[in-house]
Scaffold this motif. Structure first.
Motif, mmCIF file in Angstrom:
data_model
loop_
_atom_site.group_PDB
_atom_site.id
_atom_site.type_symbol
_atom_site.label_atom_id
_atom_site.label_comp_id
_atom_site.label_asym_id
_atom_site.label_seq_id
_atom_site.Cartn_x
_atom_site.Cartn_y
_atom_site.Cartn_z
ATOM 1 N N ALA A 126 0.825 -1.216 0.000
ATOM 2 C CA ALA A 126 0.000 0.000 0.000
ATOM 3 C C ALA A 126 0.855 1.261 0.000
ATOM 4 N N ASP A 163 0.370 4.500 -2.437
ATOM 5 C CA ASP A 163 0.281 5.888 -1.958
ATOM 6 C C ASP A 163 1.334 6.765 -2.638
ATOM 7 N N THR A 188 -7.881 -6.217 -1.313
ATOM 8 C CA THR A 188 -7.248 -5.186 -0.480
ATOM 9 C C THR A 188 -6.524 -4.149 -1.338
ATOM 10 N N ALA A 191 -6.965 -0.093 -1.500
ATOM 11 C CA ALA A 191 -5.831 0.837 -1.378
ATOM 12 C C ALA A 191 -5.802 1.806 -2.561
ATOM 13 N N ARG A 210 -8.582 4.320 -1.969
ATOM 14 C CA ARG A 210 -8.178 5.254 -0.913
ATOM 15 C C ARG A 210 -7.197 6.293 -1.454
#
Ligand SMILES: NC(=O)c1ccc[n+]([C@@H]2O[C@H](COP(=O)([O-])OP(=O)(O)OC[C@H]3O[C@@H](n4cnc5c(N)ncnc54)[C@H](OP(=O)(O)O)[C@@H]3O)[C@@H](O)[C@H]2O)c1
Length: 241
Positions: A69, A73, A119, A123, A126
Motif C-alpha cells: 500500500a 500511496d 485489499t 488501497a 483510498r
C-alpha cells in the motif's frame, strides 16, 4: 490527438499482460496517457514501446507490487504532483491462487489472493479517490468475474475475492454518488490469458476470445459521457449497448 479518451489520464493495473495490457494499448490508441502498473518492469517497457510505435501519447511505467500500500500511496502522490488529477482508474490486476479445494488451500496463498484482488483495490480507491474527484469526469472500472456469483470448486479464494470486490465497488459507487465520479464492475467473460490457463489447465482454449476482444467495453465505461454507476456489467452488454 483525437479518440474517445483524448486528453485523458488513465491508470491500468495488471498492464504487463493479458486483459490489462490490451486495455492499456487501446486506451492509448484512443488518445489517453496511460500509467501502466504491474510488477514486471521489462513487460511494461515493451508495452510502452508498442504504445510509442503506435504514435499514441507516451505512457508511464509504474512497476510496483500492488500488495504494498505504501507504493500505491507513493504513486498517487506522484500523479498528484505531475497531473493533479486522474480521469480513469482500471483495477484489473488479479491472481487466481492455487487450484485446490478450499480445505487444502495454504492460508498464505488464500491471503495473497485476497490481498491482490480485494485489499489492493481498496488501497487504490483510498489513494486515488481525491484525484478522481479532481477530474471533470472521474471513471473507475474494476474487473470482476461471473465466479463471484457462480462459485466453483478449486477456486474458493478467487470466487470469494471477486464477491468481496463487487461489494466493495458498489459501496464505493454509493460513497461517490454525489460527485462526478462513476464506479462500475466489468465482467470480461472467459478470455485466453495466463490467469485463465493457470486456473483451468484442463480447458480447451482453441477458439476462445483473446484480450483485445474486451478492450472496447473498457473504453465505453471510461468515457466522460458514461453515466452508469454502481453496476456489474458484462463486456458483451457494454459493447452491444
Ligand atoms: N481471463 C479470464 O478468463 C477472466 C475472466 C473473468 C475475469 N477476469 C479478470 O480479468 C482481470 C485480468 O486478468 P487476466 O486474465 O488478464 O490475467 P493475467 O494475464 O494473469 O494478468 C494479471 C495481471 O495482474 C498483474 N498482477 C498480479 N499480481 C500483481 C501484484 N501483486 N502487483 C501488481 N500487479 C500484479 C500481473 O502482472 P505482474 O505479474 O507483472 O505483476 C498481470 O499483468 C483479472 O481481474 C481477472 O480476475 C479474467
Amino acid at each position: 490527438m483525437s479518440g474517445a479518451l483524448a486528453g485523458s489520464l488513465a491508470l491500468v493495473t495488471g498492464a504487463s499482460r493479458g486483459i490489462g495490457r490490451a486495455v492499456a494499448r487501446r486506451f492509448a490508441a484512443e488518445g489517453a496517457t496511460v500509467i501502466a502498473v504491474a510488477r514486471h518492469g521489462a513487460a511494461l517497457d515493451s508495452l510502452i514501446d508498442e504504445i510509442a510505435a503506435d504514435g499514441s501519447p507516451p505512457g508511464v511505467i509504474a512497476d510496483i507490487d500492488l500488495t504494498d500500500a505504501i507504493s500505491i500511496d507513493a504513486l498517487a502522490e506522484w500523479v498528484r504532483e505531475h497531473y493533479g488529477r486522474l480521469d480513469v482508474l482500471v483495477g484489473n490486476a488479479a491472481t487466481a491462487g492455487e487450484a485446490v479445494e478450499a480445505r487444502e488451500q495454504d492460508p498464505s496463498d488464500f491471503d495473497t489472493v485476497l490481498r491482490v484482488n480485494v485489499t489492493a483495490n481498496q488501497a487504490l480507491i483510498r489513494a486515488f479517490d481525491p484525484l478522481l474527484r479532481a477530474s471533470d469526469a472521474g471513471r473507475a472500472i474494476f474487473v470482476t468475474s461471473g465466479l463471484a456469483r457462480r462459485p466453483k470448486s478449486h477456486m474458493a479464494a478467487y470466487c470469494a475475492s471477486k464477491a468481496a470486490l463487487e461489494v466493495l465497488v458498489r459501496a464505493y459507487a454509493d460513497d461517490v454518488a454525489d460527485s462526478g465520479v462513476r464506479a462500475n464492475l466489468l465482467d470480461p467473460g472467459v478470455v485466453n490469458t495466463v490467469l485463465f490457463r493457470s486456473a483451468m489447465p484442463e480447458s480447451d482454449t482453441s477458439g476462445m476470445k483473446g484480450p483485445d476482444a474486451v478492450a472496447d467495453a473498457f473504453v465505453a465505461l471510461a468515457r466522460p459521457a458514461e453515466t452508469r454507476t454502481g453496476q456489474t456489467l458484462s463486456w458483451k452488454d457494454v459493447v452491444d449497448g
